[in-house]
Write an enzyme that holds these catalytic residues in place. Structure first.
Site, PDB file in Angstrom:
ATOM      1  N   PRO A 282       0.844  -1.204   0.000  1.00  0.00           N
ATOM      2  CA  PRO A 282       0.000   0.000   0.000  1.00  0.00           C
ATOM      3  C   PRO A 282       0.880   1.254   0.000  1.00  0.00           C
ATOM      4  O   PRO A 282       1.538   1.564   0.979  1.00  0.00           O
ATOM      5  CB  PRO A 282      -0.798  -0.121   1.300  1.00  0.00           C
ATOM      6  CG  PRO A 282       0.025  -1.001   2.179  1.00  0.00           C
ATOM      7  CD  PRO A 282       0.769  -1.936   1.285  1.00  0.00           C
ATOM      8  N   ASP A 458       5.993   2.211   2.003  1.00  0.00           N
ATOM      9  CA  ASP A 458       5.099   1.079   2.237  1.00  0.00           C
ATOM     10  C   ASP A 458       4.373   1.325   3.558  1.00  0.00           C
ATOM     11  O   ASP A 458       4.979   1.254   4.630  1.00  0.00           O
ATOM     12  CB  ASP A 458       5.915  -0.219   2.288  1.00  0.00           C
ATOM     13  CG  ASP A 458       5.041  -1.461   2.377  1.00  0.00           C
ATOM     14  OD1 ASP A 458       3.865  -1.352   2.764  1.00  0.00           O
ATOM     15  OD2 ASP A 458       5.556  -2.556   2.080  1.00  0.00           O
ATOM     16  N   HIS A 459       3.071   1.579   3.473  1.00  0.00           N
ATOM     17  CA  HIS A 459       2.314   1.952   4.667  1.00  0.00           C
ATOM     18  C   HIS A 459       2.089   0.772   5.611  1.00  0.00           C
ATOM     19  O   HIS A 459       1.588   0.963   6.724  1.00  0.00           O
ATOM     20  CB  HIS A 459       0.969   2.556   4.257  1.00  0.00           C
ATOM     21  CG  HIS A 459       0.494   3.627   5.191  1.00  0.00           C
ATOM     22  ND1 HIS A 459       1.097   3.890   6.404  1.00  0.00           N
ATOM     23  CD2 HIS A 459      -0.527   4.522   5.097  1.00  0.00           C
ATOM     24  CE1 HIS A 459       0.462   4.880   7.003  1.00  0.00           C
ATOM     25  NE2 HIS A 459      -0.526   5.282   6.235  1.00  0.00           N
ATOM     26  N   ARG A 460       2.454  -0.427   5.202  1.00  0.00           N
ATOM     27  CA  ARG A 460       2.351  -1.562   6.117  1.00  0.00           C
ATOM     28  C   ARG A 460       3.392  -1.465   7.230  1.00  0.00           C
ATOM     29  O   ARG A 460       3.162  -1.927   8.350  1.00  0.00           O
ATOM     30  CB  ARG A 460       2.546  -2.886   5.365  1.00  0.00           C
ATOM     31  CG  ARG A 460       1.448  -3.232   4.377  1.00  0.00           C
ATOM     32  CD  ARG A 460       1.798  -4.481   3.604  1.00  0.00           C
ATOM     33  NE  ARG A 460       3.020  -4.329   2.819  1.00  0.00           N
ATOM     34  CZ  ARG A 460       3.550  -5.283   2.062  1.00  0.00           C
ATOM     35  NH1 ARG A 460       2.966  -6.476   1.974  1.00  0.00           N
ATOM     36  NH2 ARG A 460       4.656  -5.061   1.368  1.00  0.00           N
ATOM     37  N   VAL A 462       5.687   1.532   7.389  1.00  0.00           N
ATOM     38  CA  VAL A 462       6.064   2.923   7.639  1.00  0.00           C
ATOM     39  C   VAL A 462       4.787   3.721   7.855  1.00  0.00           C
ATOM     40  O   VAL A 462       3.979   3.897   6.932  1.00  0.00           O
ATOM     41  CB  VAL A 462       6.868   3.514   6.468  1.00  0.00           C
ATOM     42  CG1 VAL A 462       7.215   4.983   6.756  1.00  0.00           C
ATOM     43  CG2 VAL A 462       8.132   2.704   6.223  1.00  0.00           C
TER      44      VAL A 462
END
Length: 488
Positions: A282, A458-460, A462
Protein backbone atom coordinates in the site's frame (compact mmCIF):
# COMPACT_ATOMS: atom_id res chain seq x y z
CA UNK A 1 22.33 -29.63 -13.29
CA UNK A 2 25.58 -28.36 -14.70
CA UNK A 3 26.19 -26.03 -17.58
CA UNK A 4 28.32 -28.38 -19.64
CA UNK A 5 27.96 -32.03 -20.60
CA UNK A 6 29.91 -34.55 -22.64
CA UNK A 7 28.19 -36.20 -25.59
CA UNK A 8 31.31 -38.17 -26.36
CA UNK A 9 35.00 -38.01 -25.57
CA UNK A 10 35.26 -35.43 -28.32
CA UNK A 11 32.23 -33.12 -28.04
CA UNK A 12 31.21 -31.08 -25.03
CA UNK A 13 28.10 -28.97 -24.55
CA UNK A 14 27.66 -25.66 -22.76
CA UNK A 15 24.29 -24.93 -21.18
CA UNK A 16 22.58 -21.64 -20.42
CA UNK A 17 23.73 -20.85 -16.86
CA UNK A 18 21.83 -19.10 -14.10
CA UNK A 19 23.64 -15.75 -14.23
CA UNK A 20 21.32 -14.20 -11.67
CA UNK A 21 19.39 -15.15 -8.58
CA UNK A 22 16.53 -17.43 -9.59
CA UNK A 23 16.93 -16.84 -13.33
CA UNK A 24 14.76 -19.15 -15.44
CA UNK A 25 15.48 -17.89 -18.97
CA UNK A 26 17.57 -15.46 -21.00
CA UNK A 27 17.56 -14.09 -24.54
CA UNK A 28 20.60 -14.57 -26.76
CA UNK A 29 21.45 -11.05 -27.93
CA UNK A 30 24.61 -11.73 -29.90
CA UNK A 31 26.97 -14.57 -30.81
CA UNK A 32 30.65 -13.68 -30.84
CA UNK A 33 31.65 -16.98 -32.45
CA UNK A 34 30.49 -19.13 -35.37
CA UNK A 35 30.90 -22.86 -36.17
CA UNK A 36 34.55 -23.54 -36.96
CA UNK A 37 35.94 -20.82 -34.69
CA UNK A 38 38.52 -21.78 -32.09
CA UNK A 39 37.63 -20.93 -28.48
CA UNK A 40 39.64 -21.02 -25.28
CA UNK A 41 38.74 -21.44 -21.63
CA UNK A 42 37.28 -18.15 -20.34
CA UNK A 43 36.58 -16.66 -23.79
CA UNK A 44 33.28 -14.83 -24.14
CA UNK A 45 31.15 -16.61 -26.75
CA UNK A 46 27.85 -14.74 -26.53
CA UNK A 47 25.91 -11.97 -24.84
CA UNK A 48 22.54 -12.71 -23.25
CA UNK A 49 19.88 -10.49 -21.73
CA UNK A 50 18.28 -11.60 -18.50
CA UNK A 51 15.36 -10.02 -16.73
CA UNK A 52 17.84 -7.62 -15.13
CA UNK A 53 20.82 -6.96 -17.38
CA UNK A 54 22.90 -7.92 -20.39
CA UNK A 55 25.60 -10.44 -19.46
CA UNK A 56 28.51 -11.90 -21.44
CA UNK A 57 28.98 -15.68 -21.14
CA UNK A 58 32.49 -17.18 -21.12
CA UNK A 59 32.95 -20.82 -22.11
CA UNK A 60 34.76 -23.05 -19.58
CA UNK A 61 36.85 -25.19 -21.98
CA UNK A 62 39.00 -25.10 -25.14
CA UNK A 63 38.06 -26.39 -28.57
CA UNK A 64 36.47 -25.62 -31.94
CA UNK A 65 32.84 -24.49 -32.14
CA UNK A 66 30.79 -27.32 -33.64
CA UNK A 67 27.23 -26.05 -33.37
CA UNK A 68 25.24 -23.03 -32.18
CA UNK A 69 21.93 -24.44 -30.98
CA UNK A 70 19.93 -21.20 -31.07
CA UNK A 71 20.01 -18.09 -33.27
CA UNK A 72 20.22 -14.55 -31.95
CA UNK A 73 16.94 -13.26 -30.58
CA UNK A 74 15.89 -16.60 -29.11
CA UNK A 75 14.74 -16.85 -25.49
CA UNK A 76 16.30 -19.96 -23.93
CA UNK A 77 15.50 -21.70 -20.65
CA UNK A 78 18.25 -22.06 -18.07
CA UNK A 79 19.84 -25.49 -18.45
CA UNK A 80 19.30 -25.72 -22.22
CA UNK A 81 22.38 -26.52 -24.34
CA UNK A 82 23.28 -23.42 -26.36
CA UNK A 83 26.60 -24.43 -27.96
CA UNK A 84 28.60 -27.61 -28.57
CA UNK A 85 32.38 -27.61 -28.91
CA UNK A 86 34.77 -30.11 -30.47
CA UNK A 87 37.43 -30.42 -27.77
CA UNK A 88 39.52 -32.87 -29.82
CA UNK A 89 39.41 -31.60 -33.41
CA UNK A 90 40.88 -33.96 -35.98
CA UNK A 91 40.28 -37.11 -33.95
CA UNK A 92 37.83 -38.46 -36.55
CA UNK A 93 34.95 -39.22 -34.16
CA UNK A 94 31.45 -38.79 -35.54
CA UNK A 95 29.75 -35.57 -34.66
CA UNK A 96 26.77 -35.78 -32.30
CA UNK A 97 23.46 -35.43 -34.10
CA UNK A 98 21.40 -32.35 -33.32
CA UNK A 99 18.18 -33.05 -31.49
CA UNK A 100 15.01 -32.75 -33.60
CA UNK A 101 13.82 -29.90 -31.40
CA UNK A 102 16.88 -27.81 -32.15
CA UNK A 103 17.94 -28.97 -35.59
CA UNK A 104 16.11 -26.22 -37.48
CA UNK A 105 17.42 -23.52 -35.13
CA UNK A 106 20.95 -24.83 -34.78
CA UNK A 107 22.64 -22.22 -36.95
CA UNK A 108 21.61 -18.57 -37.26
CA UNK A 109 20.35 -17.39 -40.65
CA UNK A 110 23.54 -15.38 -41.03
CA UNK A 111 25.46 -18.65 -41.18
CA UNK A 112 23.12 -20.45 -43.61
CA UNK A 113 24.66 -21.56 -46.93
CA UNK A 114 22.21 -19.52 -49.05
CA UNK A 115 23.02 -16.29 -47.23
CA UNK A 116 25.99 -14.02 -47.60
CA UNK A 117 29.00 -14.63 -45.33
CA UNK A 118 28.36 -13.62 -41.75
CA UNK A 119 29.58 -10.23 -40.65
CA UNK A 120 29.76 -11.26 -37.03
CA UNK A 121 33.12 -10.28 -35.52
CA UNK A 122 35.62 -13.01 -34.91
CA UNK A 123 36.16 -14.14 -31.36
CA UNK A 124 39.70 -12.80 -31.41
CA UNK A 125 38.40 -9.30 -32.21
CA UNK A 126 35.83 -8.90 -29.45
CA UNK A 127 36.73 -11.59 -26.94
CA UNK A 128 40.51 -11.70 -26.37
CA UNK A 129 41.88 -14.91 -24.99
CA UNK A 130 43.00 -13.19 -21.84
CA UNK A 131 39.53 -11.86 -21.07
CA UNK A 132 38.26 -12.86 -17.67
CA UNK A 133 34.84 -14.50 -17.18
CA UNK A 134 32.15 -12.21 -15.82
CA UNK A 135 30.39 -15.01 -13.95
CA UNK A 136 31.24 -16.29 -10.51
CA UNK A 137 30.24 -19.85 -11.27
CA UNK A 138 28.45 -22.02 -13.76
CA UNK A 139 25.85 -23.65 -11.53
CA UNK A 140 22.25 -23.47 -12.72
CA UNK A 141 18.88 -23.92 -11.12
CA UNK A 142 16.37 -26.47 -12.37
CA UNK A 143 13.79 -24.67 -14.49
CA UNK A 144 10.14 -25.58 -14.15
CA UNK A 145 9.05 -23.35 -17.01
CA UNK A 146 8.07 -24.73 -20.38
CA UNK A 147 10.15 -24.03 -23.46
CA UNK A 148 9.15 -20.74 -25.05
CA UNK A 149 8.60 -20.89 -28.82
CA UNK A 150 11.83 -20.08 -30.60
CA UNK A 151 11.96 -16.93 -32.62
CA UNK A 152 13.67 -16.45 -35.95
CA UNK A 153 14.48 -20.10 -36.66
CA UNK A 154 13.98 -19.99 -40.41
CA UNK A 155 16.06 -22.26 -42.61
CA UNK A 156 17.96 -21.10 -45.69
CA UNK A 157 15.29 -22.18 -48.26
CA UNK A 158 12.71 -19.88 -46.67
CA UNK A 159 15.16 -16.96 -46.68
CA UNK A 160 15.94 -17.59 -50.35
CA UNK A 161 12.22 -17.73 -51.19
CA UNK A 162 11.63 -14.43 -49.39
CA UNK A 163 14.50 -12.81 -51.28
CA UNK A 164 13.17 -14.06 -54.64
CA UNK A 165 9.65 -12.86 -53.89
CA UNK A 166 10.77 -9.42 -52.79
CA UNK A 167 13.05 -9.08 -55.80
CA UNK A 168 10.05 -9.82 -58.00
CA UNK A 169 8.13 -7.12 -56.13
CA UNK A 170 10.94 -4.64 -56.70
CA UNK A 171 11.05 -5.52 -60.41
CA UNK A 172 7.40 -4.58 -60.69
CA UNK A 173 5.87 -8.04 -60.96
CA UNK A 174 3.97 -7.69 -57.69
CA UNK A 175 3.78 -11.46 -57.26
CA UNK A 176 3.28 -12.80 -53.75
CA UNK A 177 5.97 -14.88 -52.08
CA UNK A 178 5.60 -18.51 -53.11
CA UNK A 179 5.37 -21.08 -50.38
CA UNK A 180 8.45 -23.23 -50.01
CA UNK A 181 7.51 -26.81 -50.93
CA UNK A 182 7.13 -29.00 -47.89
CA UNK A 183 7.46 -26.11 -45.46
CA UNK A 184 4.73 -24.41 -43.44
CA UNK A 185 4.78 -20.57 -43.58
CA UNK A 186 6.45 -19.16 -40.46
CA UNK A 187 4.04 -17.20 -38.24
CA UNK A 188 3.10 -17.03 -34.58
CA UNK A 189 -0.29 -18.38 -33.43
CA UNK A 190 -1.92 -14.91 -33.04
CA UNK A 191 -0.84 -14.03 -36.58
CA UNK A 192 -2.24 -17.32 -37.92
CA UNK A 193 -5.55 -16.59 -36.23
CA UNK A 194 -5.63 -13.08 -37.69
CA UNK A 195 -4.98 -14.48 -41.17
CA UNK A 196 -7.78 -17.03 -40.72
CA UNK A 197 -10.20 -14.32 -39.55
CA UNK A 198 -9.35 -12.16 -42.58
CA UNK A 199 -9.46 -15.09 -44.99
CA UNK A 200 -5.80 -14.74 -45.93
CA UNK A 201 -3.73 -17.75 -47.07
CA UNK A 202 -0.37 -17.42 -45.29
CA UNK A 203 1.32 -19.15 -48.21
CA UNK A 204 0.56 -16.05 -50.32
CA UNK A 205 1.83 -13.53 -47.78
CA UNK A 206 5.22 -11.84 -48.21
CA UNK A 207 6.99 -11.99 -44.82
CA UNK A 208 8.90 -8.96 -43.56
CA UNK A 209 9.81 -10.26 -40.11
CA UNK A 210 13.26 -11.37 -39.11
CA UNK A 211 14.37 -14.58 -40.86
CA UNK A 212 11.16 -14.82 -42.87
CA UNK A 213 8.57 -14.72 -40.11
CA UNK A 214 5.15 -13.36 -41.13
CA UNK A 215 4.02 -10.45 -38.94
CA UNK A 216 0.59 -8.96 -38.25
CA UNK A 217 1.46 -6.06 -40.54
CA UNK A 218 2.21 -8.52 -43.35
CA UNK A 219 -1.25 -10.05 -42.98
CA UNK A 220 -2.92 -6.64 -42.95
CA UNK A 221 -0.89 -5.65 -46.02
CA UNK A 222 -2.01 -8.81 -47.82
CA UNK A 223 -5.62 -7.87 -47.11
CA UNK A 224 -5.19 -4.54 -48.92
CA UNK A 225 -4.23 -3.75 -52.53
CA UNK A 226 -0.56 -4.27 -53.35
CA UNK A 227 -0.10 -0.58 -54.06
CA UNK A 228 -0.76 0.19 -50.39
CA UNK A 229 2.08 -1.98 -49.10
CA UNK A 230 4.70 0.37 -47.60
CA UNK A 231 7.72 0.54 -49.90
CA UNK A 232 9.98 0.84 -46.87
CA UNK A 233 8.91 -2.58 -45.62
CA UNK A 234 9.64 -4.18 -48.98
CA UNK A 235 13.10 -2.67 -49.27
CA UNK A 236 14.03 -3.71 -45.74
CA UNK A 237 12.93 -7.27 -46.43
CA UNK A 238 14.99 -7.39 -49.59
CA UNK A 239 18.05 -6.17 -47.78
CA UNK A 240 17.72 -8.55 -44.86
CA UNK A 241 16.88 -11.59 -46.99
CA UNK A 242 19.70 -10.93 -49.42
CA UNK A 243 22.42 -10.50 -46.80
CA UNK A 244 21.30 -12.85 -44.08
CA UNK A 245 21.73 -10.08 -41.51
CA UNK A 246 19.16 -8.09 -39.62
CA UNK A 247 18.29 -4.86 -41.40
CA UNK A 248 17.64 -1.55 -39.64
CA UNK A 249 14.05 -1.03 -38.60
CA UNK A 250 12.00 0.74 -41.24
CA UNK A 251 10.44 4.09 -40.42
CA UNK A 252 6.64 3.77 -40.06
CA UNK A 253 4.79 5.02 -43.12
CA UNK A 254 1.42 6.72 -43.31
CA UNK A 255 -0.33 3.36 -43.74
CA UNK A 256 1.19 1.77 -40.63
CA UNK A 257 -1.11 2.54 -37.71
CA UNK A 258 0.43 0.30 -35.04
CA UNK A 259 3.78 -1.18 -34.11
CA UNK A 260 3.96 -4.16 -31.77
CA UNK A 261 7.07 -4.69 -29.66
CA UNK A 262 7.59 -8.01 -27.81
CA UNK A 263 7.79 -7.53 -24.04
CA UNK A 264 10.93 -9.27 -22.85
CA UNK A 265 14.21 -8.78 -21.01
CA UNK A 266 14.50 -5.72 -18.78
CA UNK A 267 11.16 -4.27 -19.92
CA UNK A 268 9.36 -7.48 -18.96
CA UNK A 269 11.05 -7.48 -15.55
CA UNK A 270 10.12 -3.83 -14.98
CA UNK A 271 6.48 -4.51 -15.81
CA UNK A 272 6.24 -7.54 -13.53
CA UNK A 273 8.04 -5.79 -10.66
CA UNK A 274 5.97 -2.61 -10.86
CA UNK A 275 2.64 -4.44 -11.05
CA UNK A 276 3.65 -6.68 -8.15
CA UNK A 277 4.78 -3.72 -6.06
CA UNK A 278 1.83 -1.46 -6.84
CA UNK A 279 -0.76 -4.12 -5.99
CA UNK A 280 1.06 -5.65 -3.01
CA UNK A 281 2.45 -2.76 -0.99
CA UNK A 282 0.00 0.00 0.00
CA UNK A 283 1.76 3.11 -1.30
CA UNK A 284 1.62 6.50 0.37
CA UNK A 285 3.36 9.50 -1.22
CA UNK A 286 4.15 12.78 0.55
CA UNK A 287 5.57 15.96 -0.97
CA UNK A 288 7.63 18.92 0.18
CA UNK A 289 8.97 21.93 -1.70
CA UNK A 290 12.30 23.19 -0.43
CA UNK A 291 14.78 26.02 -1.00
CA UNK A 292 18.07 24.33 -2.03
CA UNK A 293 20.06 27.48 -2.77
CA UNK A 294 22.63 26.70 -0.06
CA UNK A 295 22.95 23.12 -1.33
CA UNK A 296 23.75 24.42 -4.82
CA UNK A 297 26.40 26.72 -3.33
CA UNK A 298 27.87 23.75 -1.46
CA UNK A 299 28.02 21.75 -4.70
CA UNK A 300 29.94 24.57 -6.37
CA UNK A 301 32.40 24.74 -3.45
CA UNK A 302 32.94 20.99 -3.38
CA UNK A 303 33.82 20.99 -7.07
CA UNK A 304 36.81 23.16 -6.17
CA UNK A 305 37.77 21.11 -3.11
CA UNK A 306 41.00 19.14 -3.60
CA UNK A 307 39.61 16.28 -1.49
CA UNK A 308 36.89 15.80 -4.13
CA UNK A 309 39.29 15.87 -7.08
CA UNK A 310 38.68 13.10 -9.58
CA UNK A 311 35.07 12.46 -8.58
CA UNK A 312 31.84 13.87 -9.95
CA UNK A 313 30.08 16.33 -7.65
CA UNK A 314 26.44 17.20 -8.33
CA UNK A 315 23.22 17.87 -6.37
CA UNK A 316 22.36 14.13 -6.39
CA UNK A 317 25.43 13.48 -4.23
CA UNK A 318 24.22 15.85 -1.51
CA UNK A 319 20.66 14.51 -1.78
CA UNK A 320 21.94 10.95 -1.37
CA UNK A 321 23.96 11.94 1.68
CA UNK A 322 20.95 13.79 3.13
CA UNK A 323 18.77 10.68 2.73
CA UNK A 324 21.41 8.51 4.41
CA UNK A 325 21.51 10.92 7.38
CA UNK A 326 17.69 10.95 7.54
CA UNK A 327 17.68 7.14 7.62
CA UNK A 328 20.26 7.18 10.41
CA UNK A 329 17.97 9.47 12.41
CA UNK A 330 14.90 7.37 11.58
CA UNK A 331 16.23 3.79 11.22
CA UNK A 332 12.79 2.13 11.25
CA UNK A 333 12.17 3.36 7.70
CA UNK A 334 14.95 1.09 6.42
CA UNK A 335 13.01 -2.17 6.53
CA UNK A 336 11.20 -4.80 4.47
CA UNK A 337 7.90 -6.64 4.78
CA UNK A 338 8.18 -10.43 4.95
CA UNK A 339 4.78 -11.68 3.81
CA UNK A 340 5.58 -15.36 4.33
CA UNK A 341 6.87 -14.91 7.85
CA UNK A 342 4.52 -12.04 8.68
CA UNK A 343 7.49 -10.06 9.97
CA UNK A 344 9.02 -6.63 9.53
CA UNK A 345 12.70 -7.09 8.72
CA UNK A 346 14.73 -4.10 9.90
CA UNK A 347 17.95 -3.53 7.94
CA UNK A 348 20.98 -2.28 9.82
CA UNK A 349 22.70 -1.34 6.58
CA UNK A 350 21.69 0.80 3.62
CA UNK A 351 22.10 -0.42 0.05
CA UNK A 352 21.15 2.81 -1.69
CA UNK A 353 19.46 2.27 -5.07
CA UNK A 354 19.78 4.83 -7.85
CA UNK A 355 17.22 4.54 -10.66
CA UNK A 356 19.01 4.75 -14.01
CA UNK A 357 17.49 5.07 -17.48
CA UNK A 358 19.38 2.92 -20.00
CA UNK A 359 18.80 1.92 -23.64
CA UNK A 360 17.37 -1.39 -22.39
CA UNK A 361 15.02 0.25 -19.91
CA UNK A 362 14.97 1.41 -16.30
CA UNK A 363 17.29 -0.39 -13.91
CA UNK A 364 18.02 0.20 -10.22
CA UNK A 365 21.58 -0.73 -9.24
CA UNK A 366 22.50 0.03 -5.65
CA UNK A 367 25.53 1.20 -3.70
CA UNK A 368 26.32 -1.49 -1.16
CA UNK A 369 26.74 -0.30 2.46
CA UNK A 370 26.29 3.31 1.40
CA UNK A 371 25.80 4.30 5.06
CA UNK A 372 29.47 3.59 5.78
CA UNK A 373 30.89 5.72 2.97
CA UNK A 374 32.44 9.15 3.30
CA UNK A 375 31.32 11.88 0.91
CA UNK A 376 34.26 11.31 -1.51
CA UNK A 377 33.63 7.54 -1.40
CA UNK A 378 29.92 8.06 -2.04
CA UNK A 379 30.72 10.36 -4.98
CA UNK A 380 33.07 7.77 -6.48
CA UNK A 381 30.49 5.01 -6.05
CA UNK A 382 27.78 7.13 -7.70
CA UNK A 383 30.05 7.91 -10.64
CA UNK A 384 30.94 4.27 -11.16
CA UNK A 385 27.29 3.20 -10.89
CA UNK A 386 26.14 5.70 -13.53
CA UNK A 387 29.00 4.91 -15.93
CA UNK A 388 28.44 1.17 -15.68
CA UNK A 389 24.69 1.57 -16.24
CA UNK A 390 25.17 3.75 -19.33
CA UNK A 391 27.56 1.21 -20.83
CA UNK A 392 25.03 -1.56 -20.24
CA UNK A 393 27.42 -3.49 -18.00
CA UNK A 394 25.45 -3.46 -14.75
CA UNK A 395 25.50 -6.97 -13.28
CA UNK A 396 22.47 -8.70 -11.71
CA UNK A 397 24.30 -8.71 -8.36
CA UNK A 398 24.58 -4.91 -8.49
CA UNK A 399 20.79 -4.68 -8.64
CA UNK A 400 20.05 -7.14 -5.85
CA UNK A 401 19.60 -6.38 -2.18
CA UNK A 402 18.56 -2.73 -2.33
CA UNK A 403 16.86 -1.20 0.72
CA UNK A 404 15.93 2.40 -0.27
CA UNK A 405 15.99 4.11 -3.68
CA UNK A 406 16.40 7.59 -5.17
CA UNK A 407 14.92 8.45 -8.56
CA UNK A 408 16.02 11.77 -10.03
CA UNK A 409 13.14 12.68 -12.35
CA UNK A 410 14.28 16.30 -12.32
CA UNK A 411 16.82 15.57 -15.05
CA UNK A 412 13.86 15.30 -17.43
CA UNK A 413 12.58 18.77 -16.50
CA UNK A 414 9.59 17.66 -14.42
CA UNK A 415 8.75 18.94 -10.96
CA UNK A 416 8.32 15.57 -9.26
CA UNK A 417 6.30 12.34 -9.41
CA UNK A 418 4.70 9.57 -7.36
CA UNK A 419 7.29 6.79 -7.63
CA UNK A 420 6.46 3.11 -7.16
CA UNK A 421 8.54 1.19 -4.65
CA UNK A 422 11.26 -1.11 -5.86
CA UNK A 423 10.07 -4.60 -4.77
CA UNK A 424 11.38 -5.55 -1.34
CA UNK A 425 12.16 -1.97 -0.34
CA UNK A 426 10.38 0.32 2.09
CA UNK A 427 10.79 3.78 0.53
CA UNK A 428 11.75 5.65 -2.63
CA UNK A 429 12.60 9.34 -2.90
CA UNK A 430 11.80 11.25 -6.11
CA UNK A 431 13.75 14.45 -6.77
CA UNK A 432 12.28 17.08 -9.07
CA UNK A 433 14.02 19.65 -11.21
CA UNK A 434 15.83 22.50 -9.47
CA UNK A 435 14.52 25.84 -10.75
CA UNK A 436 15.01 29.51 -9.97
CA UNK A 437 11.71 30.62 -8.42
CA UNK A 438 10.40 33.52 -6.31
CA UNK A 439 10.68 32.52 -2.67
CA UNK A 440 10.15 34.27 0.65
CA UNK A 441 13.62 34.46 2.18
CA UNK A 442 14.23 36.44 5.37
CA UNK A 443 10.90 38.19 4.99
CA UNK A 444 11.44 39.27 1.38
CA UNK A 445 10.56 37.70 -1.95
CA UNK A 446 13.79 36.75 -3.70
CA UNK A 447 14.82 34.44 -6.54
CA UNK A 448 15.94 31.14 -4.98
CA UNK A 449 16.84 27.65 -6.21
CA UNK A 450 13.81 25.48 -5.39
CA UNK A 451 12.91 21.81 -5.87
CA UNK A 452 10.09 19.46 -4.89
CA UNK A 453 10.73 16.11 -3.20
CA UNK A 454 8.30 13.18 -3.09
CA UNK A 455 8.68 10.21 -0.76
CA UNK A 456 6.67 7.03 -1.41
CA UNK A 457 6.69 4.40 1.32
CA UNK A 458 5.10 1.08 2.24
CA UNK A 459 2.31 1.95 4.67
CA UNK A 460 2.35 -1.56 6.12
CA UNK A 461 5.62 -0.85 7.89
CA UNK A 462 6.06 2.92 7.64
CA UNK A 463 3.43 5.06 9.36
CA UNK A 464 2.64 8.56 8.18
CA UNK A 465 4.55 10.06 11.08
CA UNK A 466 7.73 8.14 10.31
CA UNK A 467 7.51 8.86 6.58
CA UNK A 468 6.93 12.55 7.29
CA UNK A 469 9.95 12.74 9.60
CA UNK A 470 12.23 11.20 6.97
CA UNK A 471 11.06 13.55 4.25
CA UNK A 472 11.26 16.58 6.56
CA UNK A 473 14.82 15.66 7.58
CA UNK A 474 15.95 15.39 3.96
CA UNK A 475 14.36 18.76 3.18
CA UNK A 476 15.93 20.38 6.25
CA UNK A 477 19.42 19.17 5.29
CA UNK A 478 19.07 20.41 1.72
CA UNK A 479 17.92 23.79 3.02
CA UNK A 480 20.74 23.99 5.58
CA UNK A 481 23.55 21.60 4.44
CA UNK A 482 25.55 22.31 7.62
CA UNK A 483 23.19 19.84 9.26
CA UNK A 484 25.21 17.15 7.50
CA UNK A 485 27.84 17.89 10.14
CA UNK A 486 25.61 18.39 13.16
CA UNK A 487 23.24 15.48 12.45
CA UNK A 488 25.55 12.89 10.93
Amino acid sequence: MTTMTETSARFREFKMPDVGEGLTEAEILKWYVQPGDTVTDGQVVCEVETAKAAVELPIPFDGVVHELRFPEGTTVDVGEVIISVDVAPGSGDAAPAASPATASAAVPAAAAPAAAPSKAPAAEDEAPKGRQPVLVGYGVAESSTKRRPRKGAAAAPEAAAVAAAVQAELNGHGAPAPAVPGNRPLAKPPVRKLAKDLGIDLATVTPTGKDGIITREDVHAAATPVAEVPAAAVSVTAESAGTGTEAPAAQPSATVRETRIPVKGVRKAIAQAMVGSAFTAPHVTEFVTVDVTRTMKLVAELKEDKDMAGVRVNPLLIIAKALLVAIKRNPDVNAAWDEAGQEIVQKHYVNLGIAAATPRGLIVPNIKDAHDKTLPQLAAALGELVTTAREGKTSPAAMAGGTVTITNVGVFGVDTGTPILNPGESAILAVGSIKLQPWVHKGKVKPRQVTTLALSFDHRLVDGELGSKVLADVAAILEQPKRLITWA
